[in-house]
Design a protein around this motif. Structure first.
Motif, PDB file in Angstrom:
ATOM      1  N   CYS A  92     -12.329 -32.554   3.358  1.00  0.00           N
ATOM      2  CA  CYS A  92     -13.422 -31.835   2.724  1.00  0.00           C
ATOM      3  C   CYS A  92     -14.681 -32.003   3.572  1.00  0.00           C
ATOM      4  O   CYS A  92     -15.022 -33.132   3.970  1.00  0.00           O
ATOM      5  N   CYS A  95     -17.233 -34.145   0.906  1.00  0.00           N
ATOM      6  CA  CYS A  95     -16.926 -35.497   0.401  1.00  0.00           C
ATOM      7  C   CYS A  95     -15.884 -36.225   1.237  1.00  0.00           C
ATOM      8  O   CYS A  95     -15.560 -37.376   0.932  1.00  0.00           O
ATOM      9  N   CYS A 108     -12.341 -27.739  -2.327  1.00  0.00           N
ATOM     10  CA  CYS A 108     -12.042 -29.128  -2.662  1.00  0.00           C
ATOM     11  C   CYS A 108     -12.008 -29.266  -4.195  1.00  0.00           C
ATOM     12  O   CYS A 108     -12.975 -28.883  -4.859  1.00  0.00           O
ATOM     13  N   CYS A 111     -15.006 -32.009  -5.350  1.00  0.00           N
ATOM     14  CA  CYS A 111     -16.454 -31.727  -5.330  1.00  0.00           C
ATOM     15  C   CYS A 111     -16.766 -30.240  -5.335  1.00  0.00           C
ATOM     16  O   CYS A 111     -17.933 -29.860  -5.473  1.00  0.00           O
TER      17      CYS A 111
HETATM   18 ZN   LIG Z   1     -14.935 -32.497  -1.558  1.00  0.00          ZN
END
Ligand SMILES: [Zn+2]
Length: 118
Positions: A92, A95, A108, A111
Motif C-alpha cells: 500500500c 500504510c 487497500c 486504509c
Molecule cells: Zn493501506
C-alpha cells in the motif's frame, strides 16, 4: 439454535453458493460484506479483511500474509479486473501493508488508499 440468527443449513447453502464463484467474484462479494463489520471504539478502528497466507516450505515455516486489495472498479470500467488468481502483489502506498489482488489497480482494504500492484 441458541446464539445464531440463521440456521446451520442456511449458512451451508450460502457457503455452497460462494464456492461456485471464481476468486475475483468471491472477492467482490466479500468487499460488499466485510467493511460492514468495521468497529470504531475508544479511538481504535478494527476492520475485517480478507488475506492470503503464502508459505514456502523450503524457506520458512512462517507464512507471509498479504491483505486482499479490492479492485478499482472505475479503472476497469465497472468490471472486477482480470479473472485470474490473486497474483498481483505490492505494498500500500499509504500504510505500507502487503497487498495481493487479481487486479493491478486496487484499493487497500485497511486504509482505503488507491494502489498499483504488479
Ligand atoms: Zn493501506
Amino acid at each position: 439454535m441458541v446464539g445464531c440468527v440463521t440456521a446451520d443449513e442456511d449458512r451451508d447453502r450460502l457457503a455452497k453458493q460462494l464456492l461456485e464463484l471464481p476468486v475475483h467474484e468471491l472477492v467482490d462479494v466479500l468487499r460488499r460484506v466485510l467493511p460492514h463489520y468495521t468497529e470504531d471504539e475508544y479511538g481504535l478502528r478494527t476492520t475485517l479483511v480478507l488475506a492470503t497466507a503464502n508459505k514456502d516450505e523450503d524457506v520458512s515455516d512462517v507464512p507471509d500474509l498479504a491483505l486482499v486489495a479490492w479492485p478499482d472498479r472505475d479503472y476497469y470500467d465497472g468490471g472486477l479486473g482480470p479473472d485470474q488468481g490473486l497474483w498481483e502483489e505490492g505494498h500500500c502506498a499509504k500504510c505500507a501493508t502487503d497487498l495481493a489482488s487479481n487486479a493491478k489497480r486496487a484499493y487497500c482494504p485497511a486504509c482505503g488508499a488507491r494502489c498499483a500492484l504488479t
